[in-house]
Design an enzyme around this catalytic site. Structure first.
Site, short mmCIF file in Angstrom:
data_model
loop_
_atom_site.label_atom_id
_atom_site.label_comp_id
_atom_site.label_asym_id
_atom_site.label_seq_id
_atom_site.Cartn_x
_atom_site.Cartn_y
_atom_site.Cartn_z
N HIS A 140 0.85 -1.19 0.00
CA HIS A 140 0.00 0.00 0.00
C HIS A 140 0.89 1.25 0.00
O HIS A 140 1.80 1.37 0.83
CB HIS A 140 -0.93 -0.01 1.21
CG HIS A 140 -1.98 -1.08 1.14
ND1 HIS A 140 -3.29 -0.84 0.79
CD2 HIS A 140 -1.89 -2.41 1.37
CE1 HIS A 140 -3.97 -1.97 0.80
NE2 HIS A 140 -3.14 -2.94 1.15
N HIS A 194 -2.96 -5.20 8.33
CA HIS A 194 -1.88 -4.25 8.03
C HIS A 194 -1.58 -3.45 9.29
O HIS A 194 -1.67 -2.22 9.29
CB HIS A 194 -2.25 -3.37 6.84
CG HIS A 194 -2.18 -4.09 5.54
ND1 HIS A 194 -1.01 -4.27 4.85
CD2 HIS A 194 -3.14 -4.72 4.81
CE1 HIS A 194 -1.24 -4.97 3.75
NE2 HIS A 194 -2.54 -5.26 3.70
N HIS A 215 -5.93 -11.41 6.29
CA HIS A 215 -4.82 -12.32 5.91
C HIS A 215 -3.85 -12.58 7.08
O HIS A 215 -2.74 -12.07 7.13
CB HIS A 215 -4.11 -11.88 4.64
CG HIS A 215 -3.77 -10.45 4.47
ND1 HIS A 215 -3.10 -9.70 5.42
CD2 HIS A 215 -3.97 -9.61 3.42
CE1 HIS A 215 -2.92 -8.48 4.98
NE2 HIS A 215 -3.45 -8.39 3.76
N ARG A 226 6.30 -12.58 25.05
CA ARG A 226 5.94 -11.68 26.15
C ARG A 226 4.92 -10.62 25.72
O ARG A 226 4.21 -10.10 26.57
CB ARG A 226 7.20 -11.00 26.71
CG ARG A 226 8.09 -11.96 27.48
CD ARG A 226 9.15 -11.23 28.31
NE ARG A 226 9.89 -12.16 29.13
CZ ARG A 226 11.02 -12.76 28.76
NH1 ARG A 226 11.52 -12.52 27.56
NH2 ARG A 226 11.64 -13.60 29.56
N ASP A 277 -6.97 -13.02 -1.84
CA ASP A 277 -6.18 -11.78 -1.97
C ASP A 277 -5.59 -11.70 -3.38
O ASP A 277 -4.48 -11.21 -3.58
CB ASP A 277 -5.08 -11.71 -0.91
CG ASP A 277 -4.50 -10.30 -0.74
OD1 ASP A 277 -5.11 -9.35 -1.25
OD2 ASP A 277 -3.43 -10.17 -0.12
N LEU A 316 5.65 -9.34 -1.21
CA LEU A 316 4.49 -9.95 -1.84
C LEU A 316 3.43 -8.90 -2.12
O LEU A 316 3.14 -8.04 -1.28
CB LEU A 316 3.90 -11.05 -0.96
CG LEU A 316 4.76 -12.32 -0.82
CD1 LEU A 316 4.18 -13.23 0.26
CD2 LEU A 316 4.86 -13.06 -2.14
N ALA A 317 2.85 -8.97 -3.32
CA ALA A 317 1.84 -8.00 -3.76
C ALA A 317 0.57 -8.76 -4.11
O ALA A 317 0.24 -8.95 -5.29
CB ALA A 317 2.35 -7.21 -4.95
#
Length: 388
Positions: A140, A194, A215, A226, A277, A316-317
């Site tokens: 993006h 995202h 995703h 933690r 996707d 990755l797109a």
């Protein structure tokens, strides 16, 4: 009114399975009756399930939903139907405000148009961006990311004429929790993605109304023992918050098979959702394509951002996955039976959106079905009763 019938060895619905089903269809593509009769079986060993519902797809056949004409969307929708998809959410990618508004108006037109024979039907819009984390933005564009804004969201929803059904948002951003609550009150479903969220950030987003994760594993803060973060919150099998659905891209590229198994074990058969996707290269040969306004190179099943690739980095797109392959991969990676795998690609996304009728198989429902052979290969799809 003319009727036809479909038979198989099994019919798997959202509430159970039927042996030797006889499904009677009316000429308008609805189911009028479902019965069981072993005598009607004509040497078939096939299984019928609900057709798929892809809630996260950006394009196919060389076309991107952000900038496709009605004819191009039609070509994409015909392709989706050949891969078992009857309904889908065209999914945006972060772009300028004006470009996003224009895309939303065009997609609203497509949703409001009469369904066309042989095509998957868009039933809402998935707004992926611009309210995303800079740290986990993926492809993006950073200059077009926006801080969460109720005013801007309302502009988007107005342009979409109320058809934004799902929105991905990073809950840790200032103003995100308020926007989640605002959109939730309008009936929009919210998906956390995202995001570089801590566990507390994620739980705050869920408390405000978020009910899914975008995703899973991808574009998320990694798991820390933690600080569980967003990922630990998504995968927690005994959460102290409302149940959370979770998408996964099951192409063997985005998520390794052992983690596919972990995800399925954590979410179970009711909260796990398969998505593609997919970007514009789905269904096309290797080569150069676009995702939004970004150049993407596709080779050997991987879609990579061209500018990062030139700099020696792999980003990755999206994917070139199709839903029939996602279902087949899930069976191969987890040993899940066909009915369970198909559920994750049909009934679960419909349930997450509060639209269970879209995949229900019962008298009065649309006859949207997939037929699988004895080896669980998709061999036919029926959209509104017509074979693809």
């Amino acid at each position: 009114m003319a009727t036809t019938t479909l038979t198989a060895r099994y019919l798997i619905t959202d509430i159970g399975s039927i042996e030797f089903p006889v499904i009677t269809l009316s000429s308008d593509g609805t189911i009028t009756d479902i019965s069981s009769d072993p005598r009607a079986l004509a040497n078939e060993r096939d299984t019928l399930t609900a057709a798929f519902f892809d809630i996260h797809t950006h394009g196919a056949m060389g076309h991107d939903v952000m900038q496709s004409s009605p004819a191009e969307l039609g070509e994409m929708q015909r392709f989706l139907a050949t891969r078992g998809v009857a309904h889908y959410l065209p999914t945006t990618v972060t772009a300028s405000v004006d470009a996003t508004l224009s895309a939303l108006e065009a997609l609203a037109n497509a949703i409001e148009a009469e369904p066309r024979d042989g095509e998957a039907q868009p039933v809402g819009i998935h707004l992926e961006g611009p309210f995303l984390s800079h740290a986990k933005r993926g492809v993006h564009p950073p200059n077009d990311l926006q801080p969460p804004s109720i005013t801007l969201f309302d502009r988007f929803q107005s342009a979409a004429r109320g058809h934004i059904a799902l929105m991905t948002i990073a809950p840790e951003l200032p103003g995100a929790v308020g926007l989640i609550a605002h959109a939730h009150r309008q009936g929009v479903k919210l998906s956390l993605g995202h995001t570089n969220a801590t566990a507390a950030d994620a739980i705050a987003g869920i408390g405000a109304g978020a009910n899914s994760a975008t995703h899973t594993f991808n574009a998320m803060r990694p798991l820390d023992h933690r600080e569980p973060g967003i990922l630990g919150t998504v995968l927690d099998p005994r959460p102290d918050h409302a149940p959370l659905f979770a998408e996964l891209i099951c192409d063997g590229v985005h998520v390794a098979p052992p983690l596919v198994r972990l995800w399925l074990k954590a979410k179970g058969l009711d909260l796990a959702i398969l998505v593609t996707d997919a970007m514009s290269a789905a269904g096309m040969p290797d080569g150069d394509y676009t995702l939004g306004h970004f150049a993407v190179k596709v080779a050997h099943g991987r879609a990579l951002l061209a500018e990062d690739l030139a700099a020696g980095k792999e980003t990755l797109a999206g994917s070139v996955l199709t839903m029939d392959r996602a279902v087949a991969n899930l069976q191969r990676y987890t040993n899940a039976p066909l009915g369970d795998a198909a559920r994750l690609a049909s009934h679960n996304p419909a349930a997450m959106l509060g639209r269970p009728e879209l995949t229900r198989l019962a008298p009065g429902s649309l006859a949207n079905l997939n037929r699988f052979d004895a080896k669980n290969n998709l061999v036919a799809t029926y959209v509104r009763g017509r074979a693809i």
